[in-house]
Design an enzyme around this catalytic site. Structure first.
Site, short mmCIF file in Angstrom:
data_model
loop_
_atom_site.label_atom_id
_atom_site.label_comp_id
_atom_site.label_asym_id
_atom_site.label_seq_id
_atom_site.Cartn_x
_atom_site.Cartn_y
_atom_site.Cartn_z
N VAL A 33 -19.94 -9.64 -69.93
CA VAL A 33 -19.84 -8.23 -69.57
C VAL A 33 -18.75 -8.13 -68.53
CG1 VAL A 33 -21.05 -6.20 -68.72
CG2 VAL A 33 -22.31 -7.96 -69.98
N GLY B 148 -32.53 -5.94 -70.16
CA GLY B 148 -31.85 -5.78 -68.87
C GLY B 148 -32.88 -5.88 -67.76
N PHE B 149 -33.33 -7.11 -67.46
CA PHE B 149 -34.49 -7.29 -66.59
C PHE B 149 -34.26 -6.77 -65.18
CE2 PHE B 149 -32.03 -11.07 -65.78
CZ PHE B 149 -32.26 -11.37 -64.45
N SER C 215 -20.92 -1.88 -64.08
CA SER C 215 -20.10 -2.76 -63.25
C SER C 215 -18.82 -2.10 -62.76
CB SER C 215 -19.75 -4.05 -64.01
OG SER C 215 -18.92 -3.77 -65.11
N ASP D 143 -24.64 -5.78 -58.92
CA ASP D 143 -24.16 -4.56 -59.56
C ASP D 143 -25.18 -3.46 -59.30
OD1 ASP D 143 -26.26 -5.16 -61.25
OD2 ASP D 143 -25.00 -5.64 -62.98
N TYR E 30 -9.33 -9.11 -65.69
CA TYR E 30 -10.64 -9.66 -66.02
C TYR E 30 -10.99 -9.38 -67.48
CZ TYR E 30 -11.48 -10.16 -60.96
OH TYR E 30 -11.40 -10.50 -59.64
N PRO F 91 -21.62 -14.70 -66.25
CA PRO F 91 -20.75 -13.95 -65.35
C PRO F 91 -19.27 -14.28 -65.41
CG PRO F 91 -21.83 -15.71 -64.15
CD PRO F 91 -22.36 -15.76 -65.55
N ASP G 105 -32.39 -3.90 -64.16
CA ASP G 105 -32.68 -2.47 -64.18
C ASP G 105 -34.15 -2.22 -64.52
OD1 ASP G 105 -30.89 -0.22 -63.58
OD2 ASP G 105 -29.47 -1.24 -64.88
N ARG H 199 -0.39 -11.85 -68.81
CA ARG H 199 -1.52 -12.17 -69.68
C ARG H 199 -1.69 -11.06 -70.71
NH1 ARG H 199 -5.81 -15.02 -66.47
NH2 ARG H 199 -4.20 -16.60 -66.82
N GLU I 253 -34.13 -1.45 -70.90
CA GLU I 253 -34.13 -1.64 -69.45
C GLU I 253 -34.91 -0.57 -68.70
OE1 GLU I 253 -30.02 -1.60 -68.30
OE2 GLU I 253 -29.64 0.33 -69.25
N ARG J 240 -19.60 -0.50 -73.41
CA ARG J 240 -20.82 0.13 -72.88
C ARG J 240 -20.46 1.49 -72.30
NH1 ARG J 240 -25.20 -2.74 -68.89
NH2 ARG J 240 -23.36 -3.17 -67.61
#
Length: 715
Positions: free
Chosen positions: A112, A449-450, A268, A623, A120, A533, A452, A305, A424, A332
């Site tokens: 994510v 989504g444990f 995020s 986050d 990123y 991550p 949230d 990049r 979530e 998302r």
């Protein structure tokens, strides 16, 4: 703000849409804004009704707990059923077409990435393939003795080579002997041949050979192997420093790693105006067109990049084998509860942010669907949209209707826009079967989504009593039931070989040894994707999917009884009298420091996701989900007298100095402690706690956004 189609549109967003988003699709600016205006008019009242329903349900639940406390689980279940919160269990069967193998068949890590940082995002997209040698060399995945030498440390290199040999022996064993004894690898249409001191040998399972790149005159080439649907490349190159050291000229072992990536417009990121939204949308568009680049300085030189090309090999039958060079990308969108000042209606009302997100996401998707870029994202012809923070099946149905309206407006085939359901919120996990049923022709993803979900659990039972400390939540009945039931319900609905069942994030970016030890639990639990991550973490987590055949695990789990839904309703309460004083002090300090460490970056610097050091200095990924837990816990303890307002304010003031010290020297960091009253970040942190009892669903977005807007204006 510019007036178009009766909408007031912020200039940065208007310019992005008209000059970039619509530059090569058959859609005029007038049509785009008229479509958005029509969607807003159609769906904004429906969204408002859904949000009022949420508030009504929470008010009734609060009143019940005020009268009954926790009550018995049976009484609580009956109350929620009578209320219409808990619906009859549904047993749906999904039927979804045009789904890519990265969703339906290939189990692997999922990244994510914030859409507001192009570098990123490119790293995440390119993390489809990752260097195992680099991941082992540069992390604590292998123990390290002493300091590494500058440049390349041959002692560490030898340690990595040994570990890689052991992994190859475990996952791709030779018919005889060890990979550590190989002096040369050769491959052709007859398969893999390894030269050893005892002669030549092939793989114990020849079917694991997937292809090769022929060795050239300098000894460069590659051997491609496969296991559990993932690929591994043994890269041969004796001209490199590592290749010269390796006993068989192996320069690297490259793993197929981040099979999919979620480009995040929500949790995020810090996007509080049209300029921010344009930046986020530009990343999603650029990934799909292949035009996104990031230029930065590294080692005294400028690096540009961009997205990686596909990878080509010769298949065992001599044909060309092409494998994707990039993650399959999902996007998302924002939840139903969010609005944006980037676009307003004629009367000044902010447009529903999820409506704007859906339209922009789909229009950007046209570039991929119509093959306008050099590379393809979805070879099956779908656009994958993850939809968070939906409360129950009615809201899932609303999303499905929204996606259908966008498809109709853009002339897309029905069900082109697929939906990933973030499981979530309590009302969703308690009615997951019914939620899946509403999206049976679109759903390609359910994810626990444990983080949230824990925040929502605290808010839902807020008036029942004081909740447990955060660390104790992990072993509660409701949470273990939630994780099991998500898998059970999805498998019963036919997700295996059709859709993803996901698990949540590993929150310690630097703790790779611990991740390797623990996160194998996710594929063993039947999840065919789980969040990591970083690209490095994805490479190391990929080892778990090479070890575990998730589809076989799913077939075994499908035979067990579905986890009892009533166990979701057992509340995580501690009771004020059962919490020792030292526990309360530590928990309050830990949460205050965590809240401030995250909020000062969000509000003060516009950074939506950060690695924030805790009180011990260990970096934890923070986050809005982790913020929601921390703020709700402190607010809950304040409401039930576990802590008082004076203590909370004093603790936050002390922790502001700690956070300032932790960030000393950070460019652009706005210190808090020297002027607490004047610090937007500090005041936002306090507001999150002191309004936590009444903030709808305990969400953090309203507070964060309003204070970030002030900080930007003051800057």
């Amino acid at each position: 703000m510019a007036d178009t189609a009766g909408l007031q549109v912020e200039e940065h967003l208007k310019s992005f849409v008209e000059d970039e988003l619509l530059s090569d699709v058959d859609l005029t600016a007038a049509d785009f804004w008229a479509t958005l205006a029509g969607l807003q008019e159609r769906f904004a009242p429906r969204i408002a009704d859904a949000l009022r329903r949420r508030d009504e349900l929470q008010e009734r639940i609060d009143a019940w707990h005020a009268e009954h406390g926790a009550g018995s689980t049976a009484d609580y279940e009956k109350f929620l059923t009578d209320l219409g919160y808990l619906l009859p269990d549904a047993s749906p069967t999904i039927s979804v077409d045009r789904v890519d193998p990265e969703i339906a068949e290939i189990a692997g890590p999922q990244l994510v990435v914030p859409s507001t940082v192009p570098r990123y995002a490119l790293n995440a997209a390119n993390a489809r393939w990752g260097s195992l040698f680099d991941a082992l060399y540069g992390t604590d995945a292998l123990p390290q003795d002493g300091e590494l030498a500058r440049g390349y440390d041959e002692r560490r290199g030898a340690q990595v080579i040994t570990a890689a040999d052991e992994l190859l022996d475990e996952l791709f064993p030779l018919a005889k002997g060890s990979h550590a004894g190989v002096t040369a690898y050769r491959a052709g249409t007859d398969g893999l041949v390894a030269d050893t001191s005892g002669g030549t040998v092939g793989l114990a399972d020849p079917a694991q050979f997937a292809g090769f790149r022929a060795v050239d005159g300098d000894g460069r080439g590659a051997v491609l192997l496969t296991r559990n649907g993932l690929h591994l490349e043994i890269t041969l190159d004796p001209t490199t420093q590592v290749g010269r050291q390796h006993h068989a000229d192996v320069a690297d072992v490259v793993l197929e790693s981040a099979v999919s990536t979620i480009v995040d417009l929500e949790d995020s990121v810090s996007t509080v105006d049209g300029e921010d939204k344009a930046l986020a949308y530009r990343t999603w568009l650029g990934l799909l067109t292949g035009d996104l680049t990031s230029e930065f300085s590294k080692g005294g030189r400028t690096v540009v990049r961009r997205v990686n090309p596909d990878r080509e090999y010769t298949a065992p039958d001599g044909s060309v084998l092409t494998l994707p060079g990039r993650s399959l990308m999902l996007v998302r969108n924002c939840g139903h509860h969010m609005t944006t000042n980037a676009v307003r209606t004629a009367d000044g009302t902010e447009v529903a942010e999820g409506v704007l997100d859906a339209l922009v996401s789909a229009v950007a998707g046209l570039y991929d669907l119509q093959h306008k870029g050099p590379h393809t994202n979805s070879r099956a012809g779908s656009v994958y949209i993850v939809k968070p923070k939906q409360h129950g099946p009615e809201e899932v149905a609303l999303t499905v209707e929204l996606f259908g309206a966008v498809e109709e407006a853009l002339g897309l085939q029905a069900n082109t826009l697929k939906i990933g359901i973030m499981d979530e919120e309590k009302r969703t996990s308690a009615n997951l079967g019914a939620c899946i049923a509403e999206a049976a022709n679109r759903v390609i993803f359910v994810n626990t989504g444990f983080l949230d979900r824990t925040g929502d659990e605290i808010h839902t039972c807020f008036r029942a009593g004081a909740v447990l400390p955060k660390g104790d939540m992990k072993s509660t009945t409701w949470l273990t039931t939630y994780e099991d039931r998500n898998v059970d319900v999805a498998l019963a609905a036919g997700f295996s070989h059709s859709a993803q069942i996901g698990k949540g994030m590993w929150a310690k970016p630097a703790a790779m040894a611990e991740m390797i030890e623990q996160k194998i639990g996710h594929p063993k639990a039947g999840a065919n994707c789980a969040w990591v991550p970083s690209p490095t973490a994805a490479t190391l987590h990929a080892l778990h999917y090479l070890r575990v055949d998730v589809h076989e695990v799913q077939s075994q789990i499908a035979a067990r009884a579905t986890a009892d839904r009533s166990r979701l309703l057992e509340l995580p309460l501690a009771g004020a009298s059962s919490l020792p004083a030292e526990t309360v002090t530590h928990e309050l300090e830990t949460n205050a420091q965590s809240i401030l460490g995250y909020v000062v970056r969000w509000v003060g610097m516009g950074i939506g996701c950060s690695t924030v050091p805790d009180l011990s200095g260990a970096g934890l990924m923070e986050d809005r989900a982790t913020l929601r837990i921390s703020a709700q816990l402190v607010a809950n303890w304040l409401a039930h007298g576990v802590v008082d307002e004076v203590t909370v304010r004093d603790t936050f003031a002390r922790m502001a100095s700690v956070v300032d010290d932790q960030n000393a020297g950070e460019p652009g960091y706005p210190p808090m402690a020297k002027d607490l009253d004047g610090s937007e970040s500090f005041q936002a942190a306090l507001e999150l706690v002191f309004t936590g009892a009444t903030e709808p669903n305990g969400y953090t977005e309203r507070t964060l956004t309003s204070w970030r807007q002030r900080a930007k204006a003051n800057a």
